[in-house]
Design an enzyme around this catalytic site. Structure first.
Site, short mmCIF file in Angstrom:
data_model
loop_
_atom_site.label_atom_id
_atom_site.label_comp_id
_atom_site.label_asym_id
_atom_site.label_seq_id
_atom_site.Cartn_x
_atom_site.Cartn_y
_atom_site.Cartn_z
N TYR A 237 0.89 -1.16 0.00
CA TYR A 237 0.00 0.00 0.00
C TYR A 237 0.92 1.21 0.00
CZ TYR A 237 -4.49 -2.29 0.98
OH TYR A 237 -5.64 -3.02 0.89
N ASP A 265 -6.26 -0.62 -6.36
CA ASP A 265 -7.73 -0.50 -6.34
C ASP A 265 -8.26 0.06 -5.03
OD1 ASP A 265 -7.39 -2.59 -4.56
OD2 ASP A 265 -8.32 -4.12 -5.83
N HIS A 357 -10.36 -6.98 -5.30
CA HIS A 357 -10.05 -6.96 -3.86
C HIS A 357 -11.02 -7.87 -3.09
CE1 HIS A 357 -7.45 -4.10 -1.38
NE2 HIS A 357 -8.04 -4.80 -0.43
C1 FMN Z 1 -9.64 -10.02 5.13
C2 FMN Z 1 -9.02 -9.54 3.85
C3 FMN Z 1 -7.98 -8.65 3.92
C4 FMN Z 1 -7.39 -8.18 2.75
N1 FMN Z 1 -6.32 -7.34 2.83
C5 FMN Z 1 -5.72 -6.92 1.71
C6 FMN Z 1 -4.60 -6.07 1.79
O1 FMN Z 1 -4.16 -5.69 2.87
N2 FMN Z 1 -4.04 -5.67 0.62
C7 FMN Z 1 -4.51 -6.07 -0.60
O2 FMN Z 1 -3.97 -5.69 -1.63
N3 FMN Z 1 -5.57 -6.90 -0.70
C8 FMN Z 1 -6.17 -7.33 0.42
N4 FMN Z 1 -7.25 -8.17 0.32
C9 FMN Z 1 -7.68 -8.64 -1.00
C10 FMN Z 1 -7.00 -9.96 -1.37
O3 FMN Z 1 -5.65 -9.78 -1.66
C11 FMN Z 1 -7.65 -10.60 -2.59
O4 FMN Z 1 -7.75 -9.65 -3.62
C12 FMN Z 1 -9.01 -11.19 -2.28
O5 FMN Z 1 -9.07 -11.69 -0.97
C13 FMN Z 1 -9.34 -12.31 -3.23
O6 FMN Z 1 -10.63 -12.77 -3.02
P1 FMN Z 1 -11.01 -14.08 -2.16
O7 FMN Z 1 -10.90 -13.67 -0.72
O8 FMN Z 1 -12.40 -14.33 -2.60
O9 FMN Z 1 -10.05 -15.17 -2.53
C14 FMN Z 1 -7.87 -8.62 1.49
C15 FMN Z 1 -8.93 -9.52 1.44
C16 FMN Z 1 -9.51 -9.98 2.60
C17 FMN Z 1 -10.63 -10.97 2.51
#
Ligand code: FMN
Length: 498
Positions: A237, A265, A357
């Site tokens: 980030y 995003d 995301h």
């Molecule tokens: C609890 C949680 C925290 C997340 N934190 C981040 C993050 O800190 N940075 C980021 O780029 N994406 C984050 N994401 C998005 C994930 O990298 C990813 O795009 C997403 O979880 C994929 O979908 P799925 O959970 O259905 O597999 C987060 C997703 C979840 C569920």
């Protein structure tokens, strides 16, 4: 030097002088109050007291050393003299602990939805709220899952599939299978060992792990937990202060990260109402101090609380900055339209992750898998398909989803929540089983579709025409349906006679 006592610290219990205890040490956070990304109210709740339990899941252990000037480190506290707080009794907690005691044995989890089902029953409400939530009406989050159901296989028969090779290369690193553990923040909400659980499971299975900027463990702890051979990537980030960003990126590179995933995003974090509501429910019981006029809105949930440093002015103009400060391959995570992939190629980045995301940002943004089909068509039309590595994530719950994505041209697929749920319910062993189940499914799918290795997974093996239709007539995926928590409305006060 004599240790401080609980009474010493308790004298500094308001916003004019605010000390808190974290891991047996007192800190003067008075000047820091207005800057706290999570708002000052939450700190004031613990003013003059021990805040360790609230602090731990949200902050890496080195946070105070790194960010709070040494002059505000007030010294060690004799914890025997600190009054033990009478905790608010969560009426659900006893039942939850009972459910934890009676969890199904791990061997009874046969698919990723099973882990989600168990996690939903045994996780603390706030942790479940943070992990499971999506943005607004959660349409994109749900579509992430259902989009995969609109792709059908065109299997080949009479292919000799005795030996199956599932291995692949992503960003030049070997992986045992074309999916990776994507970056998800706040691992300690789900398990006391946080992201290190995921690191250990990834090592055992030859998988790549993407480390999040907002991990609960410190970055170095997660790298130290690796076995020395496994591949890790770093998700960034971008901080408004580019010097901080540069320091973080250089440190990541010096510790051997093999890819820099810049999240693009999230100029502002989405509104995730389950997260907001579960946080609100918890804070509602907090005693309001007399004269406390703090107006910070704590109902924003864990997500907003941790993300205020992210730079909303980040733009294409910044890409050369990153290319100048690192030799790591740069991948843009969260690309959501075809022409932005074209721009990414033109800017010379190594890859993109087509991602929304996990449906946590812009609701009704497209799914990665749908976009993938369009992106690959455009890249192939320009003969640019080898100029950039394309990854997707979101809603992957079966190995057949991974197979479909690879057929359509993805180099690999990220999986987020399922590993968090497996970790929260069963720790490292749970994550290992989740990965093993996916591997078993993948091998079976390869045999049944008639492909011996990943390079034999080609676009002609799937029918993706259905992706264009956003409403599926056939009803929900039943396994997913049983674990999906519907959005709720605000609760009326007791006995509202509705
Ligand atoms: C609890 C949680 C925290 C997340 N934190 C981040 C993050 O800190 N940075 C980021 O780029 N994406 C984050 N994401 C998005 C994930 O990298 C990813 O795009 C997403 O979880 C994929 O979908 P799925 O959970 O259905 O597999 C987060 C997703 C979840 C569920």
């Amino acid at each position: 030097m004599a240790k401080l006592t609980g009474a010493d610290v308790a004298q500094h219990a308001d916003k004019n002088s605010c000390w808190v205890i974290v891991h047996g040490k007192a800190y003067d956070v008075t000047e820091f109050l207005p800057e706290h990304p999570g708002g000052q109210k939450i700190i004031l709740k613990y003013a003059g007291k021990d805040a360790t339990e609230e602090f731990d899941p949200i902050h890496p252990p080195d946070t105070l050393d790194k960010y709070l000037d040494k002059k505000f480190h007030m010294g060690e506290v004799d914890m025997r003299t600190v009054a033990i707080e009478e905790k608010q009794v969560d009426p659900d907690e006893a039942d939850r602990l009972e459910r934890v005691k009676n969890m199904p044995p791990l061997e009874l989890c046969y698919n990723l939805s099973d882990f989600e089902y168990v996690a939903k029953q045994v996780m603390k409400r706030t942790a479940w709220g943070y992990y499971s939530s999506g943005a607004d009406d959660e349409i994109t989050m749900r579509e992430n899952r259902t989009a995969f159901h609109k792709i059908w296989f065109k299997p080949k028969v009479l292919v000799d599939v005795e030996n199956i090779d599932m291995s692949c290369t992503m960003l030049g690193s070997k992986s045992s299978i074309p999916f990776y553990i994507t970056a998800t923040a706040l691992g300690k909400l789900g398990h006391p060992d946080g992201e290190c659980c995921l690191t250990k499971a990834a090592a055992r299975h030859g998988l790549i792990q993407m480390i999040p900027t907002l991990a609960s463990c410190s970055f170095d702890e997660i790298v130290d937990a690796a076995d020395g051979k496994q591949t890790q990537w770093f998700q960034l980030y971008v901080n408004k202060d580019r010097q901080i960003t540069e320091r973080i990126v250089k440190h990541a590179e010096s510790r051997g990260m093999k890819g820099l995933f810049i999240t693009v995003d999230a100029p502002q974090l989405g509104r995730r109402e389950k997260d907001m509501r579960s946080k609100y429910a918890e804070d509602d019981t907090a005693v309001q101090k007399e004269g406390d006029t703090t107006t910070i809105d704590r109902s924003q949930g864990a997500a907003r609380a941790i993300s205020s440093f992210i730079d909303p002015s980040l733009s294409w103009k910044d890409i050369p900055f990153f290319q100048n400060i690192t030799k790591m391959p740069i991948i843009l995570k969260g690309v959501q339209r075809v022409d932005d992939v074209i721009k990414a190629v033109e800017h010379g980045v190594t890859g993109v992750v087509l991602s929304n995301h996990g449906g946590r940002q812009l609701d009704t943004a497209p799914t990665g898998i749908e976009l993938l089909a369009d992106v690959m068509a455009e890249l192939r039309a320009r003969n640019w398909q080898d100029k950039i590595e394309v990854y997707i994530d979101g809603g992957v719950r079966r190995a057949s989803d991974v197979v479909k994505a690879v057929c359509l041209g993805a180099k690999g697929v990220g999986i987020g929540r399922p590993f968090l749920y497996a970790m929260s319910a069963y720790g490292v062993e749970g994550v290992c089983r989740a990965i093993q189940l996916l591997k078993d499914e993948f091998e079976m799918n390869m045999r049944l579709i008639g492909a011996r290795n990943v390079s034999e997974l080609t676009p002609d093996m799937v029918d993706a025409k259905g992706l264009a239709y956003h409403t599926i007539p056939s009803g929900p995926d039943m396994l997913h349906h049983t674990v999906y928590s519907p959005l709720t409305n605000p609760a009326f006060k007791a006995k509202a006679n509705l």
